[in-house]
Design an enzyme around this catalytic site. Structure first.
Site, PDB file in Angstrom:
ATOM      1  N   GLU A   1       0.822  -1.211   0.000  1.00  0.00           N
ATOM      2  CA  GLU A   1       0.000   0.000   0.000  1.00  0.00           C
ATOM      3  C   GLU A   1       0.861   1.268   0.000  1.00  0.00           C
ATOM      4  O   GLU A   1       0.515   2.266  -0.620  1.00  0.00           O
ATOM      5  CB  GLU A   1      -0.907   0.031   1.239  1.00  0.00           C
ATOM      6  CG  GLU A   1      -2.012  -1.013   1.244  1.00  0.00           C
ATOM      7  CD  GLU A   1      -1.556  -2.365   1.793  1.00  0.00           C
ATOM      8  OE1 GLU A   1      -0.331  -2.597   1.950  1.00  0.00           O
ATOM      9  OE2 GLU A   1      -2.435  -3.209   2.066  1.00  0.00           O
TER      10      GLU A   1
ATOM     11  N   ARG B   1      10.586   1.049  -3.979  1.00  0.00           N
ATOM     12  CA  ARG B   1      10.981  -0.115  -4.766  1.00  0.00           C
ATOM     13  C   ARG B   1      11.041  -1.372  -3.898  1.00  0.00           C
ATOM     14  O   ARG B   1      11.710  -1.408  -2.869  1.00  0.00           O
ATOM     15  CB  ARG B   1      12.329   0.120  -5.433  1.00  0.00           C
ATOM     16  CG  ARG B   1      12.788  -1.063  -6.212  1.00  0.00           C
ATOM     17  CD  ARG B   1      13.750  -0.725  -7.337  1.00  0.00           C
ATOM     18  NE  ARG B   1      14.404  -1.944  -7.780  1.00  0.00           N
ATOM     19  CZ  ARG B   1      13.812  -2.863  -8.549  1.00  0.00           C
ATOM     20  NH1 ARG B   1      12.583  -2.688  -8.972  1.00  0.00           N
ATOM     21  NH2 ARG B   1      14.458  -3.955  -8.897  1.00  0.00           N
TER      22      ARG B   1
ATOM     23  N   HIS C   1      22.475   5.579 -15.212  1.00  0.00           N
ATOM     24  CA  HIS C   1      21.451   5.841 -14.198  1.00  0.00           C
ATOM     25  C   HIS C   1      20.782   7.188 -14.395  1.00  0.00           C
ATOM     26  O   HIS C   1      19.840   7.523 -13.684  1.00  0.00           O
ATOM     27  CB  HIS C   1      22.054   5.719 -12.803  1.00  0.00           C
ATOM     28  CG  HIS C   1      22.684   4.373 -12.592  1.00  0.00           C
ATOM     29  ND1 HIS C   1      23.998   4.114 -12.907  1.00  0.00           N
ATOM     30  CD2 HIS C   1      22.156   3.206 -12.185  1.00  0.00           C
ATOM     31  CE1 HIS C   1      24.256   2.845 -12.669  1.00  0.00           C
ATOM     32  NE2 HIS C   1      23.156   2.267 -12.234  1.00  0.00           N
TER      33      HIS C   1
END
Ligand code: GLN
Ligand code: ZN
Length: 763
Positions: free
Chosen positions: A26, A520, A699
């Protein structure tokens, strides 16, 4: 000196921390919706509140007599501590809203760079590195934590707020500005002590009987000066009047000589990790020992007999004992309940966070004779016994294969001979260009995978889409003019899970999410038994890609150490032993690839550095088995087959010798920032083979210019002879968008061409 205060009442059962992403991730969806402007701050804050309430109620209901609070985080607990102590770099000062400033520090903004992110000890969690400048003045922002404790206590929670301790906070931070040496940050601990002292008093006023100060840095080697700082700070904190009980939590290993220092300082409790460290021998008679007998970072069900044995040993040396987890449960998934597809036997061997809380309560029930949880422990004893003898775990033929490993199985022919035969096989130009393996995982690729899982397309439909993607990636690379191609890895969801799904001895979960950083999450596979490879795993994709081009296409595999590092591993045999089993499976794949005509095989070991033990004394042993596992995986191929490897996450300093010992023909590294130093170190370690220091940083979405890359190449040529230098980006391109990748690679190839010409001109 007589104690002027009475010690707080000891408790009997707790955990050191709890997951916070939410049982259904969540938190991830909420923060991501907030970042994209789909929900407002009020909604986000209320979600956070409901998580905190749900967790403390369920932990209290489960029977813990002390419940960790303030373990929820919107991003990271180290960043939370920085915010608590007012450690905010000047560049964010313009952002008035505290939560938005917090997220800017975590993720950066269009204008502002984020804080650096790095690995949390030897786990796969990443924290944000606070920046402390000479001008930083610490200020206590205790409103939120005090409000949370007040609410928790009002709720009937035996609340124990958890905060990162001052020593670890400073040791994990970095000095801002280049003039200050990192070790000097600890000099500033005297500025922090009064803030922590004041915080303790406020938390006591809010109703906390105990406060937990996390000091995981104490399980690393510490200097006398650092231990003096520990003594100094904790004596001062322990001396404060009207304070709660101070529990200092060490975890992930043996606190060693820090333990008596803490106890002498006059604190009330220490948490020690008895799964990854020994039973302490120090005299702990004056303190509560919070004994970490339930593994907080792996998913196995606890052996009650072993746990009780440890608890009784601890009782010999301490004042009082509490049953606990070895570390925060942050590192394991929430609950086994959603794993409805998992077979009952495997499931009975496992315990995720929720189940571990139950184990703690039951172990305390048994130890203190309350009878709570007796049934659970009975089931645990049966499960542990079942696992010990299960046929799917112990497979004699796999073990027999290990017996067959000879020293020669780890050795390849002489590197110079390999070099000349491999050069003759493929007429590559000087400074050959290549990539690290993955190409952008486009929305179409992701959709195809989701469609397959959901049954909207069949396997044949999926495979034809993947082949189309591979064909497109090969055509693109030919057009760009790269020298050594890749198939692009579209078929891989993840570089470890892809292999785990195909190897025997592994299981995967449907909801076993663990926070890696911020929003993540990853779902580590579970390595439960002897490992073998029932059939080839990558062969058909590589073989297909090679049919599309006359240029060499690299076979692409994940190495044994990385497969272990990103999985939950067995706790019933040494990790090196498991590593050898995985290595044999990878080795079989390399042999199949070679037989199919694939002449260059890359075996990625991005996690080689990550598993490096926290204490110096344990490192040589680790590096030995890790290097051996890689060599076992890669020495089955012939002399004309080139073995490449790829390593990321910089900080290779301590492992350059091991990188050399891997004996790869070509090593590509993510070293975009600290190139030269590393290249010199590697040469110093005797490395004389191919090396591809990443020439640009993948990146960032920025497309590097041709001249910029050419400069990087010229710089690299100062440290590496031209005949050893390879040209590649610094990591896989999976997370980039196609419109960034194509121009960047074109510029890279153009830069290689420019620099090549100067090489021939010089000759
Ligand atoms: N071959 C992998 C890729 O390109 C390597 C990924 C990594 O280094 N983490 O995606
Ligand atoms: Zn990488």
């Amino acid at each position: 000196m007589p104690k002027t205060r009475t010690s707080p009442a000891p408790f009997t059962a707790t955990v050191l921390g709890y997951p916070r992403i939410g049982p259904r991730r969540e938190l991830k969806s909420a923060v991501e919706r907030y970042w994209s402007g789909k929900i407002d701050q009020a909604e986000l804050l209320s979600l956070a509140d409901s998580r905190r309430i749900a967790d403390r109620r369920s932990l209290t209901a489960a029977g813990l007599s002390s419940v960790p609070v303030h373990t929820f985080s919107f991003y990271d607990q180290v960043l939370d501590t920085a915010a608590l102590l007012g450690v905010v770099p000047d560049r964010y000062a313009g952002i008035a809203d505290p939560l938005d400033r917090y997220f800017a520090m975590a993720r950066g903004t269009a204008e502002l760079a984020p804080l650096e992110m790095t690995k949390w000890f030897d786990t796969n969690y990443h924290y944000l590195v606070p920046e402390i400048a000479d001008t930083t003045s610490f200020v206590l922002n205790a409103e939120d934590i005090v409000a949370e404790v007040t609410a928790a206590v009002a709720d009937g929670t035996p609340a124990r707020p958890v905060i990162l301790g001052p020593i670890s906070f400073l040791l994990l931070s970095k000095p801002a500005g280049s003039s200050v040496a990192p070790s000097t940050l600890l000099d500033r601990v005297d500025e922090l002590t009064p803030l922590y002292a004041r915080l303790l008093v406020q938390l006591a006023e809010a109703g906390a009987q105990w406060v937990q100060l996390d000091e995981p840095c104490l399980v690393q080697d510490r200097t006398t000066v650092e231990l003096d700082a520990v003594r100094h700070v904790y004596s001062a904190l322990a001396g404060a009047v009207d304070r709660p009980g101070i529990l200092v939590a060490t975890y992930f290993g043996d606190p060693g000589s820090a333990l008596p220092v803490l106890v002498d300082a006059g604190i009330d409790g220490v948490a020690v990790d008895l799964v990854y460290g020994p039973v302490p021998t120090a005299d702990l008679s004056g303190v509560l020992v919070v004994a970490g007998v339930v593994d907080g970072r792996n998913i196995w069900r606890t052996d009650p007999d072993r746990a009780q044995d440890l608890l009784r040993q601890v009782q010999q040396v301490c004042g009082a004992v509490a049953v606990s987890t070895s570390c925060s449960l942050l590192h394991v998934p929430y609950s086994l309940a959603p794993e409805t597809g998992m077979d009952a036997q495997l499931k009975s061997w496992l315990a995720f966070a929720e189940e571990k809380v139950g184990e703690v309560a039951a172990l305390a029930g048994e130890l203190f004779g309350t009878g709570v949880g007796a049934e659970l422990l009975m089931a645990s004893r049966a499960a542990v016994q079942d696992r010990r003898i299960a046929e799917r775990v112990h497979r004699p033929w796999v073990q027999a294969q290990l017996q067959g490993i000879r020293p020669e199985s780890l050795r390849r022919p002489d590197a110079t001979l390999r070099r000349s035969l491999q050069a003759a096989r493929y007429a590559l130009p000087a400074l050959p260009t290549t990539t690290i393996g993955s190409f952008p995982q486009t929305p179409q690729v992701r959709k195809a995978r989701a469609d397959l899982v959901a049954g909207r397309i069949d396997k044949a439909g999926y495979e034809s889409q993947m082949r189309a993607e591979i064909a497109a990636v090969i055509a693109l690379q030919e057009d760009i003019g790269l020298d050594v191609l890749v198939h692009g890895e579209p078929e891989r969801n993840d570089m470890v899970q892809y292999f785990a799904e195909q190897l025997d001895g592994f299981a995967t979960t449907v909801n076993g999410w663990v926070q890696s950083y911020g929003s993540r999450c990853v779902r580590p596979p579970i390595l439960f038994g002897d490992v073998s490879r029932p059939q080839p795993m990558t062969l058909s994709w590589s073989r297909y890609a090679q049919t599309l081009t006359a240029k060499p296409v690299k076979g692409m595999l994940t190495g044994p150490v990385t497969i272990l590092a990103w999985s939950f591993v067995r706790d019933d045999q040494p990790l090196g032993e498991t590593g050898r089993q995985v290595a044999l499976a990878i080795r079989a794949e390399t042999v199949d690839l070679e037989r199919a005509g694939i002449g260059i095989i890359q075996v990625d070991e991005p996690a080689l550095r990550e598993l490096l033990p926290l204490r110096q004394a344990d490192r040589a042993h680790y590096l030995q088995w890790a290097v051996d596992a890689f060599r076992l995986a890669t020495s089955g191929v012939g002399v004309t087959t080139a073995v490449h490897t790829h390593l990321c996450y910089s900080e290779f300093g301590e492992i350059v010798g091991a990188i050399n010992d891997l004996d790869a023909d070509v090593t590509s590294v993510e070293a975009a920032r600290s190139h030269l130093e590393f290249l010199h170190d590697l040469a110093g370690a005797g490395y004389r083979r191919g090396i591809g220091p990443g020439v640009y940083d993948i990146h960032s979405p920025r497309v590097p210019g041709t001249e910029e890359i050419a400069d990087a190449l010229r710089l690299a040529l100062k440290a590496v002879p031209a005949e050893h230098l390879w040209i590649n980006p610094d990591c896989g391109l999976k997370t980039r968008r196609p419109e960034e990748v194509e121009p960047a690679l074109r510029n890279m190839v153009a830069a290689a061409q420019i620099v090549r010409e100067t090489l021939t001109a010089r000759r």
